[in-house]
Design a protein around this motif. Structure first.
Motif, PDB file in Angstrom:
ATOM      1  N   VAL A 171      17.649 -68.560  15.244  1.00  0.00           N
ATOM      2  CA  VAL A 171      17.082 -69.629  14.430  1.00  0.00           C
ATOM      3  C   VAL A 171      16.618 -70.773  15.324  1.00  0.00           C
ATOM      4  O   VAL A 171      17.144 -70.980  16.409  1.00  0.00           O
ATOM      5  N   GLN A 201      17.350 -69.045   4.972  1.00  0.00           N
ATOM      6  CA  GLN A 201      16.041 -69.506   4.523  1.00  0.00           C
ATOM      7  C   GLN A 201      15.678 -70.812   5.205  1.00  0.00           C
ATOM      8  O   GLN A 201      16.556 -71.543   5.669  1.00  0.00           O
ATOM      9  N   ILE A 202      14.406 -71.096   5.263  1.00  0.00           N
ATOM     10  CA  ILE A 202      13.922 -72.359   5.819  1.00  0.00           C
ATOM     11  C   ILE A 202      14.552 -73.501   5.030  1.00  0.00           C
ATOM     12  O   ILE A 202      14.603 -73.470   3.803  1.00  0.00           O
ATOM     13  N   TYR A 243      14.693 -74.485  10.731  1.00  0.00           N
ATOM     14  CA  TYR A 243      13.261 -74.775  10.823  1.00  0.00           C
ATOM     15  C   TYR A 243      12.468 -73.465  10.809  1.00  0.00           C
ATOM     16  O   TYR A 243      11.406 -73.366  10.219  1.00  0.00           O
ATOM     17  N   SER A 244      13.021 -72.448  11.483  1.00  0.00           N
ATOM     18  CA  SER A 244      12.394 -71.136  11.560  1.00  0.00           C
ATOM     19  C   SER A 244      13.475 -70.119  11.901  1.00  0.00           C
ATOM     20  O   SER A 244      14.510 -70.468  12.462  1.00  0.00           O
ATOM     21  N   TYR A 245      13.240 -68.861  11.576  1.00  0.00           N
ATOM     22  CA  TYR A 245      14.227 -67.829  11.900  1.00  0.00           C
ATOM     23  C   TYR A 245      13.576 -66.451  11.901  1.00  0.00           C
ATOM     24  O   TYR A 245      12.462 -66.263  11.410  1.00  0.00           O
ATOM     25  N   ARG A 276      14.530 -79.935  18.405  1.00  0.00           N
ATOM     26  CA  ARG A 276      14.878 -78.632  17.843  1.00  0.00           C
ATOM     27  C   ARG A 276      15.567 -77.803  18.916  1.00  0.00           C
ATOM     28  O   ARG A 276      15.326 -77.984  20.102  1.00  0.00           O
TER      29      ARG A 276
END
Length: 143
Positions: free
Chosen positions: A92, A117-118, A73-75, A103
């Motif tokens: 992440v 990557q997302i 989702y994000s990193y 999450r």
């Protein structure tokens, strides 16, 4: 492309604390199982686990086992850590297809940071940490 591979901090440096809300999550991790806190009344998933459901305020919980599949989702990429200047970490936030919008903040490991990557598909793995616990981390999915 570099040959750097993301990892976690050395296991003996990772310590956790538990309470009644988080103990089932960590006990399952010791058994190499990934679970999520789910409201037994309305079905809302929540990670991290909390004493009551933010949707309906119920204190009743289920702990269903998840598939272990997640997406990024994000990193962020972290080069160096105090006392470990050569380590590369990729913290992440992962999202689970089988746990609603729940999450988890964790680590991507065994991957070149440039490849993260997302939306990337990951699979759970567990690494030994201090005091006999296991930490869920995520590796790139094989398929």
């Amino acid at each position: 492309m570099s040959d750097i591979v993301a990892q976690t901090l050395p296991g003996e440096q990772i310590r956790i604390t538990t309470d009644t809300a988080t103990e089932p999550f960590w006990q399952a991790a010791k058994e190499k199982r990934l679970v999520a806190c789910q409201c037994a009344d309305c079905g809302h998933f929540r990670m991290p686990p909390t004493p009551f459901c933010p949707e309906c305020q119920s204190t009743e919980k289920n702990w269903p086992e998840l598939s272990g599949r997640a997406t990024v989702y994000s990193y962020v990429v972290v080069h160096g850590f105090p006392g470990l200047p050569d380590i590369t970490l990729v913290p992440v936030v992962v999202e689970f297809a089988d746990a609603g919008q729940a999450r988890l903040v964790t680590n991507a490991v065994g991957v070149n940071p440039e490849d993260v990557q997302i939306g990337m598909e990951l699979t759970v793995d567990f690494v030994d940490i201090a005091d006999g616990w296991k930490l869920p981390v995520f590796r790139p999915s094989a398929d």
